[in-house]
Design an enzyme around this catalytic site. Sequence first.
Site, PDB file in Angstrom:
ATOM      1  N   ALA A 246       0.834  -1.204   0.000  1.00  0.00           N
ATOM      2  CA  ALA A 246       0.000   0.000   0.000  1.00  0.00           C
ATOM      3  C   ALA A 246       0.871   1.257   0.000  1.00  0.00           C
ATOM      4  O   ALA A 246       0.583   2.241  -0.691  1.00  0.00           O
ATOM      5  CB  ALA A 246      -0.917   0.004   1.225  1.00  0.00           C
TER       6      ALA A 246
ATOM      7  N   ASP B 193      -5.772  -0.457   5.125  1.00  0.00           N
ATOM      8  CA  ASP B 193      -4.356  -0.190   4.825  1.00  0.00           C
ATOM      9  C   ASP B 193      -4.201   1.035   3.909  1.00  0.00           C
ATOM     10  O   ASP B 193      -3.427   1.954   4.201  1.00  0.00           O
ATOM     11  CB  ASP B 193      -3.703  -1.393   4.139  1.00  0.00           C
ATOM     12  CG  ASP B 193      -3.363  -2.501   5.111  1.00  0.00           C
ATOM     13  OD1 ASP B 193      -3.977  -2.541   6.188  1.00  0.00           O
ATOM     14  OD2 ASP B 193      -2.488  -3.329   4.784  1.00  0.00           O
TER      15      ASP B 193
HETATM   16  O1  PMV Z   1      -2.425  -8.335   7.749  1.00  0.00           O
HETATM   17  P1  PMV Z   1      -2.723  -6.866   7.632  1.00  0.00           P
HETATM   18  O2  PMV Z   1      -1.910  -5.991   8.486  1.00  0.00           O
HETATM   19  O3  PMV Z   1      -2.834  -6.422   6.203  1.00  0.00           O
HETATM   20  O4  PMV Z   1      -4.176  -6.667   8.256  1.00  0.00           O
HETATM   21  C1  PMV Z   1      -5.292  -7.442   7.938  1.00  0.00           C
HETATM   22  C2  PMV Z   1      -6.473  -6.888   8.655  1.00  0.00           C
HETATM   23  C3  PMV Z   1      -7.730  -7.720   8.518  1.00  0.00           C
HETATM   24  O5  PMV Z   1      -8.713  -7.056   9.290  1.00  0.00           O
HETATM   25  C4  PMV Z   1      -7.526  -9.115   9.080  1.00  0.00           C
HETATM   26  C5  PMV Z   1      -8.182  -7.832   7.080  1.00  0.00           C
HETATM   27  C6  PMV Z   1      -8.703  -6.552   6.477  1.00  0.00           C
HETATM   28  O6  PMV Z   1      -8.872  -6.534   5.238  1.00  0.00           O
HETATM   29  O7  PMV Z   1      -8.984  -5.586   7.186  1.00  0.00           O
END
Ligand code: PMV
Length: 311
Positions: A106, A148
Site C-alpha cells: 500500500a 491499509d
Molecule cells: O495483515 P494486515 O496488516 O494487512 O491486516 C489485515 C487486517 C484484517 O482485518 C484481518 C483484514 C482486512 O482486510 O482488514
Amino acid sequence: MSSAAAPGKVILAGEHAVVYGRPAIAVPVWEVQAHATLHLRPAGSGCVIRALDTGAVIQLAGAPRDEALALVTRMTLQRLALPENPDWLIELASEIPMASGLGSGAALSAALVRAICAEAGAPPRPELVSELVFVSEQIYHGAPSGIDNTVVAYGRPIWFVKGQPPEGFTPARPFQIAIADSGVPSPTKETVGAVRRRRELQPAQYEAWFDAIGEVVGAARAAIEQGEIEELGALFDENQILLQEIGVSAPKLEQLIEAARGAGAVGAKLSGGGGGGNIIALVERETAEAVAAALLRAGARRVIVTTVGHP
Ligand code: PMV
C-alpha cells in the site's frame, strides 16, 4: 523530477472484526517509508516503473491487467487526465519489510500516486490516494477492508469503518509501540478465509465476539484521545483474548506477547491477520528498549519502535 513518500502502517485494534463492519484503528509507521521518484525520459520512450527492491522493471504499455503498480499508474494518469503513456521512469524503493503486515504494498502504491500528482501539479488529496491505492490492495489481498490504503493515504491515526468515510483523530499525547515480526509467514487472505469459514459454522458466537471487539476499539480510541496509556494497554490485552477466541493467534505470537509483558509492556496483542506476522506492545519511553530486547531474545525477527501521534 518529482518525488514522494508514504509511511508503513500497523493496526492497533479491531482487525478481522473490521471485515464485518466493526470499527478498527490503524496508525502510520513513519519510521519506515516507501519512496517514489519520477524522472523524465526521452520523448517517445514511454513509461517504465522500476521497483528497486525486487528488481522488477515494468513497461506500462502492455503490462498485464493484474500488475498492481501498472494498474495504479494507469488509473492515476486517467484520473488526472494525463497522457496514457508519458515518457517517465518511476523508481520505487522501500524501507518497509515486504509481506510483514506493515503495509509495504500500500505504501509503495501511495508513494507512486503522490509522485504522479506532484509531477502533474495536482494536490495529492488523501481520498484520491486512498481510492487509487485500494485498487492495488485488491490485487494483493483479494477483498481487503480498505484500512491499509486509508491509513497510508491519510498518514495519521485513523478510525475506520468499512464503507464509511474514515475519521482522523489525535492522541492526547504521543505514545510508543514496539512492533515485532514473528517471522512466521501467514498470508492475510488465508486467516480472513479461515475466520469466514468458522463464522459460517457459528454465526451468533462470532457476531458476539466481533461486537465485543468493536467495544474494545471504541474504548481504545477514547483512551488514546484522553492520553490514558494504562487503559489502552489493558484494552490491547482484552483485544488479544478476543483474537484468541476467533482463532487467529498462534503459539509464536503468544510467546512474543508474554515476553513483551514480562519486560514491562503496558499491554500487547497480535496485529493484522494473525496466525503469524506481527505483534504490537504498548511501551513507555523507559521500557521501550528492554521490551525490544526481550522480543528479540524471544525470537522476533525484527522490532521497530514507532511513536504514535508525532506533533
Ligand atoms: O495483515 P494486515 O496488516 O494487512 O491486516 C489485515 C487486517 C484484517 O482485518 C484481518 C483484514 C482486512 O482486510 O482488514
